[in-house]
Write a protein that holds these residues in place. Structure first.
Motif, short mmCIF file in Angstrom:
data_model
loop_
_atom_site.label_atom_id
_atom_site.label_comp_id
_atom_site.label_asym_id
_atom_site.label_seq_id
_atom_site.Cartn_x
_atom_site.Cartn_y
_atom_site.Cartn_z
N ALA A 127 -11.09 -30.38 -21.83
CA ALA A 127 -10.29 -31.06 -22.85
C ALA A 127 -8.83 -31.18 -22.42
O ALA A 127 -8.26 -30.24 -21.90
CB ALA A 127 -10.37 -30.29 -24.17
N PRO A 128 -8.25 -32.35 -22.66
CA PRO A 128 -6.80 -32.44 -22.45
C PRO A 128 -6.11 -31.55 -23.47
O PRO A 128 -6.66 -31.30 -24.54
CB PRO A 128 -6.49 -33.91 -22.70
N ARG A 129 -4.98 -31.07 -23.16
CA ARG A 129 -4.26 -30.18 -24.06
C ARG A 129 -3.79 -30.95 -25.29
O ARG A 129 -2.91 -31.80 -25.19
CB ARG A 129 -3.08 -29.51 -23.36
N THR A 130 -4.42 -30.67 -26.41
CA THR A 130 -4.10 -31.36 -27.66
C THR A 130 -4.21 -30.36 -28.80
O THR A 130 -4.54 -29.20 -28.62
CB THR A 130 -5.10 -32.50 -27.94
N SER A 131 -4.02 -30.87 -30.01
CA SER A 131 -4.18 -30.02 -31.18
C SER A 131 -5.64 -29.64 -31.39
O SER A 131 -5.94 -28.70 -32.12
CB SER A 131 -3.63 -30.72 -32.42
N PHE A 132 -6.57 -30.36 -30.74
CA PHE A 132 -7.99 -30.04 -30.83
C PHE A 132 -8.28 -28.67 -30.22
O PHE A 132 -9.25 -28.03 -30.57
CB PHE A 132 -8.80 -31.14 -30.14
N ASP A 133 -7.42 -28.21 -29.31
CA ASP A 133 -7.62 -26.90 -28.68
C ASP A 133 -7.77 -25.79 -29.71
O ASP A 133 -8.59 -24.90 -29.54
CB ASP A 133 -6.45 -26.55 -27.76
N ALA A 134 -6.98 -25.83 -30.77
CA ALA A 134 -7.05 -24.78 -31.78
C ALA A 134 -8.42 -24.77 -32.45
O ALA A 134 -8.99 -23.71 -32.67
CB ALA A 134 -5.95 -24.97 -32.82
N SER A 135 -8.96 -25.94 -32.74
CA SER A 135 -10.30 -26.01 -33.33
C SER A 135 -11.35 -25.48 -32.36
O SER A 135 -12.26 -24.75 -32.76
CB SER A 135 -10.64 -27.45 -33.71
N LEU A 136 -11.24 -25.87 -31.10
CA LEU A 136 -12.19 -25.37 -30.09
C LEU A 136 -12.10 -23.86 -29.95
O LEU A 136 -13.12 -23.18 -29.82
CB LEU A 136 -11.94 -26.03 -28.74
N GLU A 137 -10.89 -23.33 -29.98
CA GLU A 137 -10.72 -21.88 -29.89
C GLU A 137 -11.40 -21.19 -31.07
O GLU A 137 -12.06 -20.17 -30.91
CB GLU A 137 -9.24 -21.50 -29.83
N LEU A 138 -11.25 -21.75 -32.28
CA LEU A 138 -11.90 -21.18 -33.45
C LEU A 138 -13.42 -21.24 -33.33
O LEU A 138 -14.13 -20.29 -33.68
CB LEU A 138 -11.46 -21.89 -34.73
N MET A 139 -13.94 -22.37 -32.83
CA MET A 139 -15.38 -22.51 -32.65
C MET A 139 -15.89 -21.49 -31.63
O MET A 139 -16.95 -20.88 -31.82
CB MET A 139 -15.71 -23.94 -32.23
N LEU A 140 -15.14 -21.31 -30.55
CA LEU A 140 -15.51 -20.32 -29.53
C LEU A 140 -15.51 -18.92 -30.13
O LEU A 140 -16.48 -18.16 -29.95
CB LEU A 140 -14.54 -20.40 -28.35
N GLN A 141 -14.48 -18.57 -30.87
CA GLN A 141 -14.41 -17.24 -31.48
C GLN A 141 -15.55 -17.02 -32.46
O GLN A 141 -16.14 -15.94 -32.53
CB GLN A 141 -13.06 -17.03 -32.16
N HIS A 142 -15.90 -18.04 -33.23
CA HIS A 142 -17.01 -17.93 -34.18
C HIS A 142 -18.31 -17.66 -33.44
O HIS A 142 -19.08 -16.77 -33.81
CB HIS A 142 -17.13 -19.21 -35.01
N ALA A 143 -18.57 -18.42 -32.37
CA ALA A 143 -19.81 -18.23 -31.61
C ALA A 143 -19.86 -16.84 -31.00
O ALA A 143 -20.91 -16.18 -31.01
CB ALA A 143 -19.93 -19.30 -30.54
N LEU A 144 -18.73 -16.36 -30.47
CA LEU A 144 -18.70 -15.02 -29.88
C LEU A 144 -18.93 -13.95 -30.94
O LEU A 144 -19.67 -12.99 -30.72
CB LEU A 144 -17.36 -14.78 -29.18
N ARG A 145 -18.32 -14.14 -32.10
CA ARG A 145 -18.50 -13.18 -33.19
C ARG A 145 -19.96 -13.16 -33.63
O ARG A 145 -20.56 -12.11 -33.82
CB ARG A 145 -17.57 -13.52 -34.35
N GLU A 146 -20.56 -14.34 -33.77
CA GLU A 146 -21.96 -14.43 -34.18
C GLU A 146 -22.89 -13.85 -33.12
O GLU A 146 -23.90 -13.23 -33.46
CB GLU A 146 -22.34 -15.88 -34.49
#
Length: 142
Positions: free
Chosen positions: A91-110
């Motif tokens: 991904a290019p560095r954008t505001s979408f990074d924060a959403s992707l980071e949250l999705m990654l953290q959710h998957a890791l937590r699950e």
């Protein structure tokens, strides 16, 4: 478009026709098909279509995000986390990074929780994991 109008079955049909007519179809078609199939409740087909998107554009984030979402629904959280990592790499560095980071953290937590005994849901907003939105517990709307 049919997809924007909420007619997912028609969208799947139209995207499927486009993919059949264009053997070199863009990754975006397969990514959109993956999203439609997931919204229709077919996570296996969503995963298959998202994987096709990734094969066509491995450097692009969309296919990886769609793969991650399908894998989460299939409760394959470690694989979902890896798909989100791949999306962040492409991904290019954008505001979408924060959403992707949250999705990654959710998957890791699950992934960690999948090995642990079930726990009661905490009060307050719960991460949906698919659309980047928070949904209040108890069915109330924000």
């Amino acid at each position: 478009s049919s997809r924007r109008d909420g007619d997912l079955a028609a969208a799947v049909d139209l995207f499927g026709q486009a993919a059949a007519l264009l053997p070199e179809a863009s990754a975006e078609i397969f990514s959109d098909l993956a999203e439609c199939h997931l919204e229709l409740g077919d996570a296996e087909e969503s995963l298959r279509r998202a994987s096709e998107a990734v094969a066509l554009a491995p450097e692009g984030p969309r296919g990886h995000v769609r793969r991650g979402a399908a894998l989460e629904v299939l409760r394959r959280f470690e694989e979902a986390a890896e798909a989100y990592r791949q999306a962040l790499r492409g991904a290019p560095r954008t505001s979408f990074d924060a959403s992707l980071e949250l999705m990654l953290q959710h998957a890791l937590r699950e992934a960690g929780d999948a090995a642990a005994p079930p726990r009661a849901a905490a009060p307050g907003p719960q991460w949906s994991g698919l659309r980047g939105a928070f949904e209040p517990s108890g069915g109330a709307s924000l």
